[in-house]
Design an enzyme around this catalytic site. Structure first.
Site, PDB file in Angstrom:
ATOM      1  N   HIS A 157      10.516 -13.232  56.356  1.00 29.51           N
ATOM      2  CA  HIS A 157      11.501 -13.805  55.427  1.00 29.51           C
ATOM      3  C   HIS A 157      11.483 -15.334  55.418  1.00 29.51           C
ATOM      4  O   HIS A 157      12.028 -15.946  54.506  1.00 29.51           O
ATOM      5  CB  HIS A 157      12.904 -13.290  55.776  1.00 29.51           C
ATOM      6  CG  HIS A 157      13.089 -11.841  55.441  1.00 29.51           C
ATOM      7  ND1 HIS A 157      13.648 -11.410  54.254  1.00 29.51           N
ATOM      8  CD2 HIS A 157      12.738 -10.718  56.108  1.00 29.51           C
ATOM      9  CE1 HIS A 157      13.656 -10.084  54.225  1.00 29.51           C
ATOM     10  NE2 HIS A 157      13.108  -9.646  55.335  1.00 29.51           N
ATOM     11  N   ASP A 365      12.148 -23.491  53.004  1.00 26.45           N
ATOM     12  CA  ASP A 365      12.900 -22.237  52.912  1.00 26.45           C
ATOM     13  C   ASP A 365      11.949 -21.139  52.470  1.00 26.45           C
ATOM     14  O   ASP A 365      11.140 -21.358  51.560  1.00 26.45           O
ATOM     15  CB  ASP A 365      14.016 -22.411  51.861  1.00 26.45           C
ATOM     16  CG  ASP A 365      15.273 -21.619  52.191  1.00 26.45           C
ATOM     17  OD1 ASP A 365      15.152 -20.617  52.908  1.00 26.45           O
ATOM     18  OD2 ASP A 365      16.352 -22.007  51.720  1.00 26.45           O
TER      19      ASP A 365
HETATM   20  P1  ADQ Z   1      18.881 -17.384  54.537  1.00 29.03           P
HETATM   21  O1  ADQ Z   1      18.298 -18.535  55.283  1.00 29.03           O
HETATM   22  O2  ADQ Z   1      20.170 -16.877  55.032  1.00 29.03           O
HETATM   23  O3  ADQ Z   1      17.852 -16.169  54.431  1.00 29.03           O
HETATM   24  P2  ADQ Z   1      19.243 -17.430  51.522  1.00 29.03           P
HETATM   25  O4  ADQ Z   1      18.045 -16.804  50.927  1.00 29.03           O
HETATM   26  O5  ADQ Z   1      19.734 -18.592  50.736  1.00 29.03           O
HETATM   27  O6  ADQ Z   1      19.026 -17.960  53.008  1.00 29.03           O
HETATM   28  O7  ADQ Z   1      20.371 -16.337  51.590  1.00 29.03           O
HETATM   29  C1  ADQ Z   1      21.659 -16.648  51.973  1.00 29.03           C
HETATM   30  C2  ADQ Z   1      22.617 -15.571  51.500  1.00 29.03           C
HETATM   31  O8  ADQ Z   1      23.855 -15.810  52.150  1.00 29.03           O
HETATM   32  C3  ADQ Z   1      22.846 -15.625  50.005  1.00 29.03           C
HETATM   33  O9  ADQ Z   1      22.902 -14.327  49.488  1.00 29.03           O
HETATM   34  C4  ADQ Z   1      24.203 -16.324  49.886  1.00 29.03           C
HETATM   35  O10 ADQ Z   1      24.987 -15.885  48.807  1.00 29.03           O
HETATM   36  C5  ADQ Z   1      24.864 -15.926  51.180  1.00 29.03           C
HETATM   37  N1  ADQ Z   1      25.809 -16.997  51.553  1.00 29.03           N
HETATM   38  C6  ADQ Z   1      25.544 -18.290  51.795  1.00 29.03           C
HETATM   39  N2  ADQ Z   1      26.706 -18.976  51.987  1.00 29.03           N
HETATM   40  C7  ADQ Z   1      27.702 -18.094  51.849  1.00 29.03           C
HETATM   41  C8  ADQ Z   1      29.139 -18.177  51.920  1.00 29.03           C
HETATM   42  N3  ADQ Z   1      29.761 -19.313  52.162  1.00 29.03           N
HETATM   43  N4  ADQ Z   1      29.848 -17.054  51.709  1.00 29.03           N
HETATM   44  C9  ADQ Z   1      29.218 -15.884  51.474  1.00 29.03           C
HETATM   45  N5  ADQ Z   1      27.895 -15.749  51.365  1.00 29.03           N
HETATM   46  C10 ADQ Z   1      27.136 -16.829  51.563  1.00 29.03           C
HETATM   47  C11 ADQ Z   1      16.496 -15.899  54.886  1.00 29.03           C
HETATM   48  C12 ADQ Z   1      15.458 -16.960  54.536  1.00 29.03           C
HETATM   49  C13 ADQ Z   1      15.438 -17.225  53.050  1.00 29.03           C
HETATM   50  C14 ADQ Z   1      15.189 -15.917  52.282  1.00 29.03           C
HETATM   51  C15 ADQ Z   1      16.135 -14.819  52.761  1.00 29.03           C
HETATM   52  C16 ADQ Z   1      15.746 -13.459  52.173  1.00 29.03           C
HETATM   53  O11 ADQ Z   1      15.710 -18.166  55.267  1.00 29.03           O
HETATM   54  O12 ADQ Z   1      14.433 -18.177  52.714  1.00 29.03           O
HETATM   55  O13 ADQ Z   1      15.375 -16.146  50.895  1.00 29.03           O
HETATM   56  O14 ADQ Z   1      16.123 -14.696  54.162  1.00 29.03           O
HETATM   57  O15 ADQ Z   1      14.416 -13.152  52.455  1.00 29.03           O
END
Ligand code: ADQ
Length: 469
Positions: A157, A365
């Protein structure tokens, strides 16, 4: 029909899917496990004094889950240590933050071996096994050593790091060699796969086989690109639900004709939050006419707070947000609203929809799902503008966003100004192209493409039990 076994460090199958707090990934994998009559295996999140390997079986809304407790030393060395202090920073190009402690590496190997020993007896002959993320890279090797000959796939991921940085990791070769015990290894983007190939070919003297496979260490592994996405229909439903509409109305009223810029990220140094605030400060400096007319809502739940680097960045962000607010606020206007909390999906969708600009500027990311959520939440008649870091995996598909270099505060400032002043026709054109991408890379499609590719991956000797060297 063969069963699917999903393996990940934490099992996120929701107990109550109707509560709406589970992410798209959790929902998509849960749906697959119902279809394939499968099982989700991982750490319970609980710590015990001595590891027993005892399994806790649960039925979570029709999804079978098997959880195992870890002992404190495992959590410290495997999870807080090697996963979060060694691999996570290294894979995000923060070698300066990577801890290369021998005990972490040993804890990682030991815990993966333990996972394999507990999981192996649950595996039936036709099962297909799908392992997720950097916590469990060596798991297939350990399962093979126990005689497991099933198809096993791995999906990363996070980004894969550049070879020149990966070689700073002691035993980097052992880590990469263990990936050749899988039948399929998947990444989000061409760029991460290219970097993986580069290591295998230039450092380990492996070869490409011309059919998406790599040969090295006397083994062959199939590779592929599987860009993850969101549950589009579920997200639109959340946006249009009572909770989504209520949040939108509340934010629209609270903005009081000011333009809202939104950032939503876990509190992590990879997300570029300091650089983002500095870029926004530059914008306030460059465009005095915009002061009082915009504000930045930065929603940042605290994560991994046991790790020093996360406490440090948290303190720096608190100070930075405070300083910028102190410097620019007026009696009736504050430039930054900085919140350390989580919201439900319907609330997030309403927030995104109310924002004129979505600011997604990680320094590195794997994909970044917030970029896709922001686009999905927009009103098609009057959509907001996505500013996206060129260093997010999502940038490989979402070229119609305003792509920026998040390390440059001037570039960020220019992009914010451009986003706020982009004509409606241009906003619509960009949004339509981006929304098409979001639809084309839906999470269910991602999941099905991976499982299909895993079932079709050529078996190439990996299934012979490896010797226990
Ligand atoms: P993350 O590093 O966690 O995931 P991301 O892909 O942006 O990053 O996903 C974060 C999730 O958390 C999103 O669905 C977002 O809505 C949720 N989130 C963030 N802040 C929030 C808040 N305040 N309240 C509720 N929900 C919140 C890892 C990798 C990424 C990759 C994903 C999936 O680092 O690059 O895209 O896995 O593979």
């Amino acid at each position: 029909m063969s069963r699917l076994i999903v393996v990940s460090n934490r099992v996120s199958a929701p107990v109550d899917p109707a509560a709406g707090s589970a992410g798209g990934l959790a929902m998509a994998l849960s749906a697959a496990l119902k279809t394939y009559d499968g099982l989700w295996f991982g750490w319970s999140g609980e710590t015990v004094e001595t590891f027993t390997g005892e399994l806790k079986h649960q039925d979570r809304a029709g999804v079978q889950v098997a959880l195992v407790d870890l002992e404190a030393q495992d959590v410290e060395e495997y999870y807080n240590g090697y996963a979060n202090k060694t691999l996570w920073p290294l894979f995000h190009h923060r070698v300066d933050l990577s801890a290369y402690e021998r005990s972490y590496g040993e804890g990682y190997e030991r815990t993966n071996r333990r996972f394999a020993e507990v999981l192996a007896p649950l595996i039936q002959p036709d099962d297909v096994i799908w392992v997720h993320d950097y916590h469990m890279i060596p798991l297939a090797r350990d399962l093979r050593r126990l005689g497991v000959t099933n198809r096993i796939g791995f999906f990363l991921h996070t980004p894969w790091p550049a070879r020149q940085l990966l070689v700073t990791l002691p035993h980097h070769r052992r880590l990469v060699e263990s990936m050749f015990a899988y039948d399929l290894v998947g990444f989000h983007t061409e760029e991460w796969l290219d970097l993986f190939r580069d290591y295998v070919v230039s450092e380990a003297r492996g070869e490409l086989d011309g059919q998406g496979g790599l040969e090295c260490f006397g083994r062959r592994v199939q590779t592929g690109i599987f860009p993850i996405g969101i549950d589009v229909d579920g997200f639109l439903k959340a946006r249009d639900s009572a909770g989504g509409v209520r949040t939108y109305d509340r934010m629209a009223a609270s903005a009081a004709f000011r333009s809202m810029i939104v950032g939503v990220d876990r509190l992590d140094y990879s997300k570029g939050l300091e650089q983002r605030l500095l870029g926004y400060e530059q914008f306030l400096h460059d465009h005095a006419e915009q002061r009082g007319k915009v504000f930045l809502l930065q929603v940042t739940p605290i994560s991994r707070d046991e790790v020093d680097a996360y406490q440090d960045i948290r303190a720096r962000l608190d100070a930075l947000a405070g300083r910028i607010n102190g410097e620019y606020s007026e009696m009736d206007w504050q430039p930054i609203r900085y919140l350390n909390r989580t919201y439900r999906r319907d609330q997030l969708a309403g927030l995104y929809r109310a924002a004129r600009v979505g600011l997604v500027t990680p320094l590195r990311d794997g994909m970044n799902l917030v970029a896709k959520e922001y686009v999905a939440a927009q009103n098609p008649d009057d959509p907001g503008v996505l500013i996206l870091s060129r260093f997010a995996g999502a940038a490989e598909q979402m070229g119609e966003a305003l792509l920026v270099n998040p390390f440059s505060r001037e570039e960020l400032s220019d992009a914010i100004h451009k986003a706020l002043t982009l004509p409606l026709a241009e906003r619509r054109r960009k949004w339509e192209a981006l929304m098409q991408v979001v639809r084309d890379t839906d999470v269910a499609g991602w999941r099905d493409a991976f499982v299909r590719a895993l079932k079709a991956a050529p078996i190439s000797g990996n299934n012979a039990p490896a010797n226990a060297a």
